[in-house]
Motif scaffolding. Structure first.
Motif, short mmCIF file in Angstrom:
data_model
loop_
_atom_site.label_atom_id
_atom_site.label_comp_id
_atom_site.label_asym_id
_atom_site.label_seq_id
_atom_site.Cartn_x
_atom_site.Cartn_y
_atom_site.Cartn_z
N VAL A 1 -0.25 -4.11 2.71
CA VAL A 1 -0.23 -2.65 2.56
C VAL A 1 -0.48 -2.27 1.10
CG1 VAL A 1 1.25 -0.61 2.65
CG2 VAL A 1 1.20 -2.21 4.58
N LEU A 2 0.16 -2.96 0.19
CA LEU A 2 -0.03 -2.66 -1.23
C LEU A 2 -1.47 -2.93 -1.66
CD1 LEU A 2 3.30 -4.11 -2.66
CD2 LEU A 2 2.64 -1.69 -2.63
N LEU A 3 -2.03 -4.01 -1.16
CA LEU A 3 -3.41 -4.36 -1.51
C LEU A 3 -4.38 -3.29 -1.00
CD1 LEU A 3 -4.56 -6.85 -3.01
CD2 LEU A 3 -5.13 -7.80 -0.78
N ASN A 4 -4.14 -2.85 0.24
CA ASN A 4 -5.04 -1.85 0.82
C ASN A 4 -4.89 -0.49 0.13
OD1 ASN A 4 -6.05 -3.71 2.63
ND2 ASN A 4 -4.57 -3.21 4.22
N ARG A 5 -3.65 -0.12 -0.20
CA ARG A 5 -3.48 1.17 -0.87
C ARG A 5 -4.08 1.12 -2.28
NH1 ARG A 5 2.06 4.67 -1.72
NH2 ARG A 5 2.42 3.07 -3.32
N SER A 6 -4.01 -0.03 -2.93
CA SER A 6 -4.63 -0.14 -4.25
C SER A 6 -6.14 0.06 -4.17
CB SER A 6 -4.31 -1.50 -4.88
OG SER A 6 -5.08 -2.54 -4.29
N ALA A 7 -6.74 -0.46 -3.08
CA ALA A 7 -8.19 -0.26 -2.89
C ALA A 7 -8.52 1.21 -2.73
CB ALA A 7 -8.67 -1.05 -1.68
N LEU A 8 -7.64 1.93 -2.04
CA LEU A 8 -7.84 3.36 -1.88
C LEU A 8 -7.72 4.08 -3.22
CD1 LEU A 8 -6.53 5.52 1.00
CD2 LEU A 8 -6.24 6.31 -1.32
N HIS A 9 -6.72 3.71 -4.02
CA HIS A 9 -6.58 4.31 -5.34
C HIS A 9 -7.81 4.03 -6.21
CE1 HIS A 9 -2.65 5.87 -4.71
NE2 HIS A 9 -2.02 4.71 -4.64
N LEU A 10 -8.38 2.83 -6.06
CA LEU A 10 -9.60 2.52 -6.80
C LEU A 10 -10.74 3.44 -6.37
CD1 LEU A 10 -9.60 -1.39 -6.88
CD2 LEU A 10 -9.09 0.16 -8.75
N GLU A 11 -10.83 3.70 -5.07
CA GLU A 11 -11.86 4.60 -4.56
C GLU A 11 -11.72 5.99 -5.17
OE1 GLU A 11 -15.10 5.69 -2.00
OE2 GLU A 11 -14.30 3.74 -2.56
N LEU A 12 -10.47 6.41 -5.38
CA LEU A 12 -10.20 7.73 -5.95
C LEU A 12 -10.19 7.71 -7.47
CD1 LEU A 12 -7.33 8.83 -3.54
CD2 LEU A 12 -9.67 9.69 -3.56
N HIS A 13 -10.42 6.54 -8.05
CA HIS A 13 -10.39 6.34 -9.51
C HIS A 13 -9.00 6.62 -10.08
CE1 HIS A 13 -13.22 5.16 -12.64
NE2 HIS A 13 -12.46 5.84 -13.48
N SER A 14 -7.97 6.42 -9.27
CA SER A 14 -6.59 6.53 -9.75
C SER A 14 -6.16 5.15 -10.23
CB SER A 14 -5.68 7.04 -8.63
OG SER A 14 -6.11 8.29 -8.16
N LEU A 15 -6.61 4.79 -11.42
CA LEU A 15 -6.48 3.41 -11.88
C LEU A 15 -5.03 3.02 -12.13
CD1 LEU A 15 -9.54 3.08 -14.29
CD2 LEU A 15 -9.41 2.83 -11.81
N ALA A 16 -4.22 3.93 -12.67
CA ALA A 16 -2.82 3.60 -12.95
C ALA A 16 -2.08 3.31 -11.65
CB ALA A 16 -2.15 4.74 -13.72
N ALA A 17 -2.32 4.13 -10.62
CA ALA A 17 -1.67 3.92 -9.33
C ALA A 17 -2.12 2.61 -8.70
CB ALA A 17 -1.96 5.09 -8.40
N ALA A 18 -3.42 2.33 -8.80
CA ALA A 18 -3.94 1.07 -8.25
C ALA A 18 -3.32 -0.13 -8.95
CB ALA A 18 -5.46 1.03 -8.39
N LYS A 19 -3.25 -0.04 -10.28
CA LYS A 19 -2.67 -1.15 -11.05
C LYS A 19 -1.22 -1.38 -10.68
CE LYS A 19 -2.29 -2.92 -15.78
NZ LYS A 19 -2.55 -2.64 -17.21
N ALA A 20 -0.45 -0.30 -10.47
CA ALA A 20 0.97 -0.44 -10.11
C ALA A 20 1.11 -1.16 -8.77
CB ALA A 20 1.62 0.93 -10.06
N ASP A 21 0.29 -0.76 -7.78
CA ASP A 21 0.35 -1.43 -6.46
C ASP A 21 -0.04 -2.89 -6.57
OD1 ASP A 21 1.28 0.72 -5.05
OD2 ASP A 21 -0.65 1.28 -4.18
N LEU A 22 -1.07 -3.18 -7.36
CA LEU A 22 -1.54 -4.57 -7.47
C LEU A 22 -0.54 -5.45 -8.21
CD1 LEU A 22 -5.29 -3.81 -8.22
CD2 LEU A 22 -4.40 -5.00 -6.21
N GLU A 23 0.06 -4.91 -9.25
CA GLU A 23 1.06 -5.71 -9.97
C GLU A 23 2.28 -5.99 -9.10
OE1 GLU A 23 1.63 -3.39 -13.51
OE2 GLU A 23 0.07 -4.50 -14.62
N ARG A 24 2.65 -5.01 -8.28
CA ARG A 24 3.75 -5.22 -7.34
C ARG A 24 3.37 -6.29 -6.31
NH1 ARG A 24 6.45 -0.33 -3.69
NH2 ARG A 24 8.10 -1.60 -2.68
N CYS A 25 2.13 -6.21 -5.84
CA CYS A 25 1.64 -7.22 -4.88
C CYS A 25 1.61 -8.60 -5.51
CB CYS A 25 0.25 -6.82 -4.39
SG CYS A 25 -0.49 -7.96 -3.22
N ALA A 26 1.12 -8.69 -6.74
CA ALA A 26 1.05 -9.98 -7.43
C ALA A 26 2.44 -10.57 -7.64
CB ALA A 26 0.35 -9.80 -8.78
#
Length: 852
Positions: free
Chosen positions: A138-163
């Protein structure tokens, strides 16, 4: 009701189906999921673990069917049925997380971003209830959506949590995916070297087979860096895997990226074929969001194809493109796609202005604009100003755009990337020359050429930090290439040689990728480009000429004393063919033991071609009897200028740019010159040549036989004033930084010629092809000579074609005697070539950079 199903066995089968899907094989995954669903429906087990497995199977099958058919409605109905099953079975909330996450993923992939975000946000609400794997998904998929919206900080937060979850759970695949996507965050943030570093590191974390999406994302970053053909190669690999796995959405995205590469590489017909194929796939799948992206790229291809038409047809084609682009902009704005609408409007404006029409308004720059958009905005503004007759404003816009490109190139510490990324400025460079030619003053044409030429030479050199791993890789590469050389020609060694070549390719890839990670000096300003006045003054009695291509013809600005002229010369195609022919003939005439009739014919061909080149390129300049410095690009970089009849016995310098030449004109030669002469292995006369060259200089050193090592050459380049290397040389057209000089313990690569704080001001390469360069799509050259000049060498003496060993040794010995007696390097080379002219064997050596 009792069941014969083993929950552990079923779970393993579910994992196998899921693994097939994640590796890109949707066909195998579909078959496995269907077989599992039939078994689970037949026995209708009440066991909680089996119910969970059934939910996963239903969701996996819905995703597989969408991947292969593109029927989103049917797939969403499958998810609806899955959610009802969860509620009716009374199982745990963690299964709703899976279903909501799956819904969000499919909506995202289909282009419905708002609905996808809502579904994923609902999934995250229950995230703590989910299993570890589902939390990460779920975190990985939502980060991809944030990337699509260019919400880089939100994407990075989801990805770091996933990592973090992946690290705790020991899930290598999820660690790979999160690290990979973090690299993509860096890419979207404009930090290309960091992105390349993260993406290459992620590859090492992948516990499975190569993933096509990994190829796709890395290719996008390489394309942005200007490495167009590297990117297309990766995309080709991704496309094969995606086609095999019937993942048509990702395949269409890959085709779209291949179209981008072909367009930048100057092949709009190939680009349009890829873009049209992607458009058909997105349309069949009903993916409107991606369909619009494909429509935009088709328009960009049609815009480029319009330039291939005759004048009248070109204007009609441009206006047709503009109409379609404006229609697309309206559709995109209605769909809340302001980014695509703006890109379509820029295409329309540029097309109309090129067609000679007026446009209303002027595009603005925005902080979030990509480099491509910013350069296009500057281009449109410049065209609009030109249309109004305001050439001053037009020139200012072009200069701002090229300055932005220079700042972009400055982000890279790698010469590979700096020269490659110049491709993004091709349109502005052409427009700059158009404006200068319209002005008509030679000084303005000269300035226009110089601003766009060899920008990488005007950037501060970045010396990468000491990297033990790169040193190890280069040592491995040397060893493998030497072993392969020893095996070449032996019977029964075909398979072993194939393995060695594959290992060579792997090592080169890793060396390149490590070099790409070096960041540039972001705070260093771009050196101001040279103006004609100071260049003319520095030239003194010498003539200075700069050549450029303009609408299919070579033009030149020549300064001879107070005389300054702008000249239109020959067709580019004719010169290209003549240069190709003379270089092929020079290579042939250097071969030993040619029959006399063939030798006579080749010499006649060389003489005829050189006379024709002289008549087309030099005679109109009226520089007879004078020393000459030329700044040039394209095929002229590898033209044997010194062999042109009017250059016989006259000093000649070929420089990447007037700016780089002017920068070293005040640098003098030291009173005491230290020289090192190196003789490589397996080269006839190399040992005697090195010893005799060394003897020409007082207190010099000669390194021959076992002393002629890579380490010794490095030390000589760092410590000496003059370095002469007589050895076999190889220019790598496909990968110019692996061009090399062969020494006793292997190759000395252009990649490793990075000195600490000093590099020899004069380097003579008595090796075949050492003066060749690969001219990249952005008109930047790259090869051994370019690297040396970039590092600080003032003068490089090298050949642009093959030359007989005995003739090369004789010429080089005369050159060093001349320099040791006080002559400059260009003068000594010209005198030596003239002295050896009676031998009847051409010597295609040039003095590159400046005289010393």
């Amino acid at each position: 009701m009792a069941t014969t199903l083993d929950p552990a066995r079923v779970l393993r089968d579910v994992d196998n189906a899921r693994a097939a899907l994640h590796s890109g094989d949707a066909v195998t995954a579909t078959r496995r999921y269907r077989a599992l669903l039939r078994r689970l429906e037949r026995e209708a087990p009440a066991d909680a673990d089996l119910l969970t497995s059934r939910v996963r199977v239903m969701l996996g099958l819905a995703l597989c069917e969408w991947e292969t058919s593109g029927d989103l409605t049917a797939s969403l109905l499958g998810i609806d049925a899955t959610e009802r099953f969860i509620e009716e079975s009374g199982t745990f909330p963690h299964l709703l997380v899976i279903a909501r996450g799956q819904r969000g993923l499919m909506l995202l992939r289909s282009g419905d971003v708002p609905a996808a975000l809502a579904a994923l946000d609902r999934a995250v609400e229950l995230l703590d209830e989910a299993d570890v794997y589902d939390q990460m998904s779920v975190l990985l998929n939502r980060s991809a959506l944030h990337l699509e919206l260019h919400s880089l900080a939100a994407a990075k937060a989801d990805l770091e949590r996933c990592a973090s979850i992946a690290a705790r759970s020991g899930d290598g695949m999820m660690a790979f995916k999160s690290e990979h996507n973090l690299g993509y965050v860096e890419f979207l943030g404009g930090r290309i070297p960091r992105a390349l570093a993260a993406l290459e590191h992620a590859v090492t974390l992948n516990p499975g087979d190569p993933h096509p999406i990994s190829f796709l994302d890395r290719a996008r970053v390489l394309r942005e860096a200007g490495l167009i053909r590297d990117a297309d190669s990766l995309l080709g690999e991704a496309a094969a895997l995606l086609r095999q796995g019937r993942q048509f959405q990702d395949l269409a995205e890959t085709e779209l990226d291949r179209a981008e590469c072909a367009l930048v590489d100057g092949d709009p017909k190939r680009a349009r074929a890829f873009a049209a194929s992607a458009l058909r796939r997105f349309s069949r799948r009903g993916n409107l969001r991606w369909q619009r992206k494909a429509e935009l790229l088709v328009l960009r291809c049609d815009r480029s194809l319009a330039d291939l038409r005759s004048a009248g047809a070109r204007s009609r084609a441009l206006r047709a493109v503009a109409v379609e682009a404006l229609d697309l902009a309206v559709s995109c704005r209605a769909e809340d796609r302001a980014d695509l609408a703006r890109s379509a409007e820029l295409i329309a404006w540029e097309a109309l202005l090129r067609a000679g029409d007026d446009v209303e308004g002027s595009p603005s720059l925005r902080p979030t604009d990509s480099l491509q958009t910013r350069l296009q905005v500057h281009e449109v503004r410049a065209l609009a100003a030109t249309r109004r007759g305001d050439l001053r404003r037009a020139g200012a816009e072009v200069r701002r755009g090229l300055a932005e490109l220079g700042s972009y190139q400055n982000r890279f510490g790698s010469l590979d990337l700096r020269t490659a990324s110049a491709v993004h400025g091709v349109a502005l460079a052409k427009l700059q020359l158009d404006l200068a030619m319209a002005d008509g003053r030679p000084s303005e044409v000269f300035a226009g050429i110089e601003r766009a030429r060899a920008v990488s030479t005007r950037l501060a050199h970045v010396r990468p930090p000491s990297d033990e791993r790169t040193a190890e890789l280069l040592a491995e590469l040397r060893q493998v290439e030497e072993e392969a050389r020893a095996l070449a020609g032996e019977s029964g060694a075909t398979e072993q040689l194939a393995r060695m070549r594959a290992e060579v390719a792997r090592l080169q890839r890793e060396i390149r990728s490590r070099a790409w990670e070096v960041e540039g000096g972001a705070e260093e300003p771009l050196r101001t480009s040279a103006r004609l006045g100071p260049v003319r003054d520095a030239a003194g009695e010498r003539a200075f000429a700069t050549y450029a291509r303009h609408h299919g013809r070579w033009v030149a600005v020549v300064a001879v004393g107070r005389r300054v002229e702008l000249l239109e010369l020959a067709a580019v195609a004719e010169i290209d063919e003549l240069v190709r022919r003379v270089r092929a003939d020079l290579d042939a005439v250097a071969m030993p033991r040619l029959p006399e009739p063939i030798l006579v014919a080749i010499r006649a061909s060389i003489a005829s071609t050189l006379r024709r080149l002289d008549d087309l390129l030099l005679r109109p300049l009226r520089v007879e009897g004078r020393s000459l410095v030329v700044s040039c690009s394209g095929s002229l970089v590898v033209l044997p200028w010194s062999l042109l009849p009017s250059r016989a016995g006259l000093p000649m310098v070929v420089t990447p740019s007037a700016t780089s030449w002017l920068a070293v004109q005040e640098v003098g030669r030291p009173a005491a010159v230290s020289a090192v002469a190196i003789g490589g292995p397996d080269l006839h006369l190399a040992t005697s040549e090195a010893k005799q060259v060394g003897a020409a200089w007082t207190g010099s050193t000669s390194l021959v036989e076992q002393q002629a090592t890579v380490a010794a050459a490095h030390e000589a380049l760092r410590e000496a004033h003059v370095v002469h290397i007589a050895a076999h040389g190889t220019h790598r057209q496909d990968n110019p930084l692996f061009s090399s000089i062969r020494l006793v313990d292997g190759q000395l690569y252009a990649y490793e010629m990075d000195a600490d704080s000093h590099i020899a001001p004069l380097v003579a390469l008595s090796a075949c092809e050492a003066g060749l360069a690969t001219v990249r799509p952005g008109d930047e050259g790259l090869g051994l000579t370019n690297v040396l000049l970039q590092l600080g060498t003032q003068s490089v003496l090298a050949g642009v074609a093959r030359v007989r060993d005995d003739v090369a040794a004789e010429v080089m010995l005369r050159v060093h005697h001349g320099m040791a007696s006080g002559m400059d390097s260009a003068g000594a080379l010209a005198a030596a070539q003239a002295d050896c002219a009676d031998a009847g064997v051409p010597v295609p050596f040039l003095c590159f950079g400046s005289s010393w």
